[in-house]
Design a protein around this motif. Structure first.
Motif, mmCIF file in Angstrom:
data_model
loop_
_atom_site.group_PDB
_atom_site.id
_atom_site.type_symbol
_atom_site.label_atom_id
_atom_site.label_comp_id
_atom_site.label_asym_id
_atom_site.label_seq_id
_atom_site.Cartn_x
_atom_site.Cartn_y
_atom_site.Cartn_z
ATOM 1 N N CYS A 100 0.840 -1.199 0.000
ATOM 2 C CA CYS A 100 0.000 0.000 0.000
ATOM 3 C C CYS A 100 0.874 1.246 0.000
ATOM 4 O O CYS A 100 1.840 1.338 0.741
ATOM 5 C CB CYS A 100 -0.911 0.016 1.228
ATOM 6 S SG CYS A 100 -2.035 -1.372 1.281
ATOM 7 N N GLY A 101 0.482 2.194 -0.837
ATOM 8 C CA GLY A 101 1.203 3.460 -0.907
ATOM 9 C C GLY A 101 0.368 4.573 -0.317
ATOM 10 O O GLY A 101 -0.189 4.454 0.777
ATOM 11 N N MET A 102 0.256 5.641 -1.057
ATOM 12 C CA MET A 102 -0.478 6.816 -0.641
ATOM 13 C C MET A 102 -1.961 6.472 -0.442
ATOM 14 O O MET A 102 -2.500 5.608 -1.121
ATOM 15 C CB MET A 102 -0.314 7.858 -1.753
ATOM 16 C CG MET A 102 -0.826 9.206 -1.447
ATOM 17 S SD MET A 102 -0.368 10.430 -2.701
ATOM 18 C CE MET A 102 -0.522 9.587 -4.226
ATOM 19 N N SER A 103 -2.598 7.155 0.497
ATOM 20 C CA SER A 103 -4.020 6.910 0.750
ATOM 21 C C SER A 103 -4.700 8.214 1.123
ATOM 22 O O SER A 103 -4.047 9.211 1.431
ATOM 23 C CB SER A 103 -4.199 5.875 1.863
ATOM 24 O OG SER A 103 -3.705 6.387 3.084
ATOM 25 N N GLY A 104 -6.020 8.184 1.119
ATOM 26 C CA GLY A 104 -6.790 9.367 1.492
ATOM 27 C C GLY A 104 -8.269 9.055 1.455
ATOM 28 O O GLY A 104 -8.681 7.938 1.151
#
Length: 187
Positions: free
Chosen positions: A165-169
């Motif tokens: 998992c990388g960037m999230s929001g």
């Protein structure tokens, strides 16, 4: 003289011809077509024709531009630029953020252990399929009694720990889930 004597005489004449032929060493009957070239003549003619073709090719004048293009070829710069744009577009942060999620999972109503196991399988499957952005729907915790929302915290910690998992929001508008959903960029 009857017919039998005539045939015997004919056979004798033919036998004498064959005998003379063997003694002289020449074969009077040729099995080739009239005026047909011998194998040596054919080879000489083929060589002569090849040399004539080569001379003719060498005497041709070629346009210098055509010669250069034959030697070095052409490069389609528009196609190269388009391919480069497509490659970099996937790595562009803004493109990934604004991209629609390619898959969704809904964890509503699951216990903490169940939700974590399903989330792990979901991320593994998305990584295997080569998906870039996924949506995890965990809810806001409105129906949780007495404690803080469980699934939202679980998803946040899972994203922080998992190397896939990388960037999230959170989605910007409430129609897509607002704070009750989280999008994740898969590495």
């Amino acid at each position: 003289m009857d017919m039998n004597d005539i045939l015997n005489q004919w056979d004798q004449i033919q036998a004498d011809k064959v005998k003379k032929q063997k003694e002289s060493g020449k074969n009077t009957v040729s099995h080739k077509k009239a005026n047909a070239p011998t194998p040596e003549e054919k080879a000489a003619k083929a060589e002569k024709d090849f040399e004539a073709k080569m001379r003719q090719e060498n005497e041709k004048e070629i346009n210098p531009m055509e010669l250069w293009l034959r030697r070095y070829g052409t490069v389609d710069k528009d196609k190269l630029a388009e391919e480069n744009y497509e490659r970099t577009k996937e790595m562009d942060r803004n493109y990934l953020i604004n991209m629609r999620p390619e898959a969704r999972i809904d964890l509503h109503g699951l216990h903490k252990d169940e939700a974590e196991a399903r989330l792990n399988l979901f991320i593994a499957d998305c990584k295997l399929k080569g998906l870039k952005k996924v949506m995890i729907i965990h809810g806001k915790g409105n129906h949780t009694t007495g404690t803080d929302p469980v699934l939202g915290e679980l998803v946040r910690k899972f994203i922080e720990r998992d190397n896939r998992c990388g960037m999230s929001g959170h989605p910007k508008n409430k129609i897509e889930g607002g704070t009750g959903a989280t999008w994740v960029i898969i590495k």
